[in-house]
Every structure is written in structure tokens, then in C-alpha cells.
Design a protein around this motif. Structure first.
Motif, PDB file in Angstrom:
ATOM      1  N   PHE A  45      63.422  48.762  61.058  1.00  0.00           N
ATOM      2  CA  PHE A  45      62.814  47.489  61.441  1.00  0.00           C
ATOM      3  C   PHE A  45      62.787  47.342  62.958  1.00  0.00           C
ATOM      4  N   LEU A  46      63.899  47.663  63.601  1.00  0.00           N
ATOM      5  CA  LEU A  46      63.958  47.574  65.063  1.00  0.00           C
ATOM      6  C   LEU A  46      62.995  48.570  65.706  1.00  0.00           C
ATOM      7  N   TRP A  47      62.903  49.750  65.115  1.00  0.00           N
ATOM      8  CA  TRP A  47      61.988  50.778  65.621  1.00  0.00           C
ATOM      9  C   TRP A  47      60.546  50.317  65.483  1.00  0.00           C
ATOM     10  N   ALA A  48      60.249  49.668  64.368  1.00  0.00           N
ATOM     11  CA  ALA A  48      58.899  49.148  64.153  1.00  0.00           C
ATOM     12  C   ALA A  48      58.581  48.047  65.164  1.00  0.00           C
ATOM     13  N   ASN A  49      59.572  47.245  65.491  1.00  0.00           N
ATOM     14  CA  ASN A  49      59.370  46.193  66.479  1.00  0.00           C
ATOM     15  C   ASN A  49      59.111  46.769  67.863  1.00  0.00           C
ATOM     16  N   ALA A  50      59.626  47.958  68.125  1.00  0.00           N
ATOM     17  CA  ALA A  50      59.407  48.590  69.435  1.00  0.00           C
ATOM     18  C   ALA A  50      57.941  48.965  69.636  1.00  0.00           C
ATOM     19  N   VAL A  51      57.237  49.304  68.565  1.00  0.00           N
ATOM     20  CA  VAL A  51      55.828  49.678  68.706  1.00  0.00           C
ATOM     21  C   VAL A  51      54.876  48.536  68.345  1.00  0.00           C
ATOM     22  N   ASP A  52      55.371  47.557  67.597  1.00  0.00           N
ATOM     23  CA  ASP A  52      54.542  46.435  67.176  1.00  0.00           C
ATOM     24  C   ASP A  52      55.322  45.150  67.382  1.00  0.00           C
ATOM     25  N   LYS A  53      55.036  44.449  68.479  1.00  0.00           N
ATOM     26  CA  LYS A  53      55.789  43.239  68.814  1.00  0.00           C
ATOM     27  C   LYS A  53      55.517  42.088  67.847  1.00  0.00           C
ATOM     28  N   GLU A  72      58.127  52.894  52.484  1.00  0.00           N
ATOM     29  CA  GLU A  72      56.888  52.121  52.618  1.00  0.00           C
ATOM     30  C   GLU A  72      56.648  51.725  54.079  1.00  0.00           C
ATOM     31  N   LEU A  73      57.697  51.282  54.753  1.00  0.00           N
ATOM     32  CA  LEU A  73      57.574  50.898  56.157  1.00  0.00           C
ATOM     33  C   LEU A  73      57.178  52.091  57.020  1.00  0.00           C
ATOM     34  N   VAL A  74      57.842  53.233  56.799  1.00  0.00           N
ATOM     35  CA  VAL A  74      57.554  54.434  57.585  1.00  0.00           C
ATOM     36  C   VAL A  74      56.126  54.905  57.340  1.00  0.00           C
ATOM     37  N   ALA A  75      55.706  54.936  56.094  1.00  0.00           N
ATOM     38  CA  ALA A  75      54.336  55.377  55.793  1.00  0.00           C
ATOM     39  C   ALA A  75      53.309  54.450  56.441  1.00  0.00           C
ATOM     40  N   ASP A  76      53.554  53.150  56.366  1.00  0.00           N
ATOM     41  CA  ASP A  76      52.623  52.183  56.943  1.00  0.00           C
ATOM     42  C   ASP A  76      52.551  52.323  58.466  1.00  0.00           C
ATOM     43  N   TYR A  77      53.688  52.401  59.109  1.00  0.00           N
ATOM     44  CA  TYR A  77      53.691  52.453  60.573  1.00  0.00           C
ATOM     45  C   TYR A  77      53.259  53.812  61.119  1.00  0.00           C
ATOM     46  N   GLN A  78      53.534  54.888  60.398  1.00  0.00           N
ATOM     47  CA  GLN A  78      53.033  56.181  60.860  1.00  0.00           C
ATOM     48  C   GLN A  78      51.514  56.262  60.694  1.00  0.00           C
ATOM     49  N   ALA A  79      50.983  55.623  59.665  1.00  0.00           N
ATOM     50  CA  ALA A  79      49.529  55.591  59.497  1.00  0.00           C
ATOM     51  C   ALA A  79      48.875  54.747  60.591  1.00  0.00           C
ATOM     52  N   ARG A  80      49.544  53.670  60.983  1.00  0.00           N
ATOM     53  CA  ARG A  80      48.975  52.781  62.004  1.00  0.00           C
ATOM     54  C   ARG A  80      49.179  53.279  63.419  1.00  0.00           C
ATOM     55  N   PHE A  81      50.350  53.845  63.717  1.00  0.00           N
ATOM     56  CA  PHE A  81      50.684  54.178  65.101  1.00  0.00           C
ATOM     57  C   PHE A  81      50.855  55.672  65.365  1.00  0.00           C
ATOM     58  N   GLY A  82      50.825  56.477  64.339  1.00  0.00           N
ATOM     59  CA  GLY A  82      50.897  57.931  64.507  1.00  0.00           C
ATOM     60  C   GLY A  82      52.189  58.371  65.184  1.00  0.00           C
ATOM     61  N   ASP A  83      52.056  59.200  66.224  1.00  0.00           N
ATOM     62  CA  ASP A  83      53.225  59.767  66.898  1.00  0.00           C
ATOM     63  C   ASP A  83      54.031  58.731  67.679  1.00  0.00           C
ATOM     64  N   THR A  88      62.313  59.984  63.629  1.00  0.00           N
ATOM     65  CA  THR A  88      63.287  61.058  63.399  1.00  0.00           C
ATOM     66  C   THR A  88      64.694  60.730  63.895  1.00  0.00           C
ATOM     67  N   PRO A  89      64.895  59.990  65.007  1.00  0.00           N
ATOM     68  CA  PRO A  89      66.278  59.662  65.376  1.00  0.00           C
ATOM     69  C   PRO A  89      66.984  58.796  64.332  1.00  0.00           C
ATOM     70  N   VAL A  90      66.256  57.891  63.711  1.00  0.00           N
ATOM     71  CA  VAL A  90      66.842  57.051  62.672  1.00  0.00           C
ATOM     72  C   VAL A  90      67.184  57.900  61.451  1.00  0.00           C
ATOM     73  N   ALA A  91      66.288  58.802  61.070  1.00  0.00           N
ATOM     74  CA  ALA A  91      66.549  59.674  59.925  1.00  0.00           C
ATOM     75  C   ALA A  91      67.735  60.599  60.205  1.00  0.00           C
ATOM     76  N   ARG A  92      67.839  61.083  61.438  1.00  0.00           N
ATOM     77  CA  ARG A  92      68.954  61.950  61.816  1.00  0.00           C
ATOM     78  C   ARG A  92      70.285  61.196  61.747  1.00  0.00           C
ATOM     79  N   LEU A  93      70.296  59.958  62.221  1.00  0.00           N
ATOM     80  CA  LEU A  93      71.499  59.134  62.161  1.00  0.00           C
ATOM     81  C   LEU A  93      71.903  58.850  60.717  1.00  0.00           C
ATOM     82  N   HIS A  94      70.921  58.593  59.862  1.00  0.00           N
ATOM     83  CA  HIS A  94      71.186  58.352  58.443  1.00  0.00           C
ATOM     84  C   HIS A  94      71.786  59.593  57.781  1.00  0.00           C
TER      85      HIS A  94
END
Length: 137
Positions: A45-53, A72-83, A88-94
Motif C-alpha cells: 500500500f505504501l509502495w503504491a502511494n509512492a507512485v500514485d498519490k 490484485e494490487l500488484v497486478a493492477d499497479y504494474q499494469a498501470r505504472f509498469g517498471d 521486488t524489495p517488498v517481496a524480498r522482505l516478505h
């Protein structure tokens, strides 16, 4: 006349009760994969806020299935904002949190038991020192 418990026995029973409460508190704070998944979702959520205020991370509730909500969030935001939405840092921490889950559990139990033992050892020491002054002799 009612029988009374000797002070040493009462002290021991109180120590055991305290240990049971400490173990219960440690069990309530036990890390689980579901809790770790919810933390991962909150980081996403915080990561999504960094690219979409316009995305408000603290107003978005965590649902019953944080893994599905995360995907669902990752798929939506990667489709909208791409790279720009590189999660990956969040997935690595998880993944690191899941890998250290057993170590974390051992640490919580060890802390609960050792801290409880230290408190009761200090109480016993104080009790013994105070008891020496009141003994006839």
C-alpha cells in the motif's frame, strides 16, 4: 482454623501463574504467515502511494485474504505504472520474514521465559533479603 499456604508455596504458585501469563502473551504475539502477509500488503500500500498519490494507504482496509489482495494490487499497479511500480524489495522482505519465522518464534518464547525467570529471581532475592531482617536471631 483455616489452613494457610506456606509463603514459599504461595510464592512458587504466583511465579508459575506469571509464567503462564507470559507464555500466553508470547503466544498472542506469535508471528504467523497470515500476519506477515498482512504486513507485506501494508508495505505494498505504501509502495503504491509512492507512485500514485491518489491512493490512500491508511484508508484502504486489509481484507480477509491479504495474499489475494496483494496479488490484485500488484497486478493492477504494474499494469498501470509498469517498471515504476517495482515491488521486488517488498517481496524480498516478505520472503526473508517467512524464512526467519522459526527463529523469530524461538526468540519470542526464549525472551518470555527468560525475562519471567529474571523477574521472579529478583523478587525472590528481595524477599529473602527482607526476610533476614525480620527473623529473630
Amino acid at each position: 482454623m483455616t489452613p494457610r499456604l506456606p509463603r514459599d508455596r504461595l510464592f512458587g504458585l504466583l511465579a508459575l501463574a506469571w509464567l503462564a501469563v507470559a507464555a500466553g502473551a508470547a503466544a498472542a504475539d506469535w508471528p504467523t504467515p497470515a500476519r506477515i502477509a498482512a504486513e507485506r500488503l501494508q508495505l505494498a500500500f505504501l509502495w503504491a502511494n509512492a507512485v500514485d498519490k491518489d491512493f490512500r494507504p491508511y484508508d484502504t482496509p486489509v481484507g480477509g485474504d491479504p495474499d489475494a489482495q496483494y496479488r490484485e494490487l500488484v497486478a493492477d499497479y504494474q499494469a498501470r505504472f509498469g517498471d515504476r511500480f517495482d515491488i521486488t524489495p517488498v517481496a524480498r522482505l516478505h520472503d526473508a520474514a517467512l524464512a526467519g519465522l522459526a527463529r523469530e518464534r524461538v526468540g519470542i518464547v526464549a525472551f518470555a521465559v527468560l525475562s519471567t525467570a529474571a523477574v521472579w529471581w529478583l523478587l525472590r532475592t528481595v524477599r529473602n533479603l527482607l526476610g533476614r531482617e525480620t527473623r529473630p536471631g
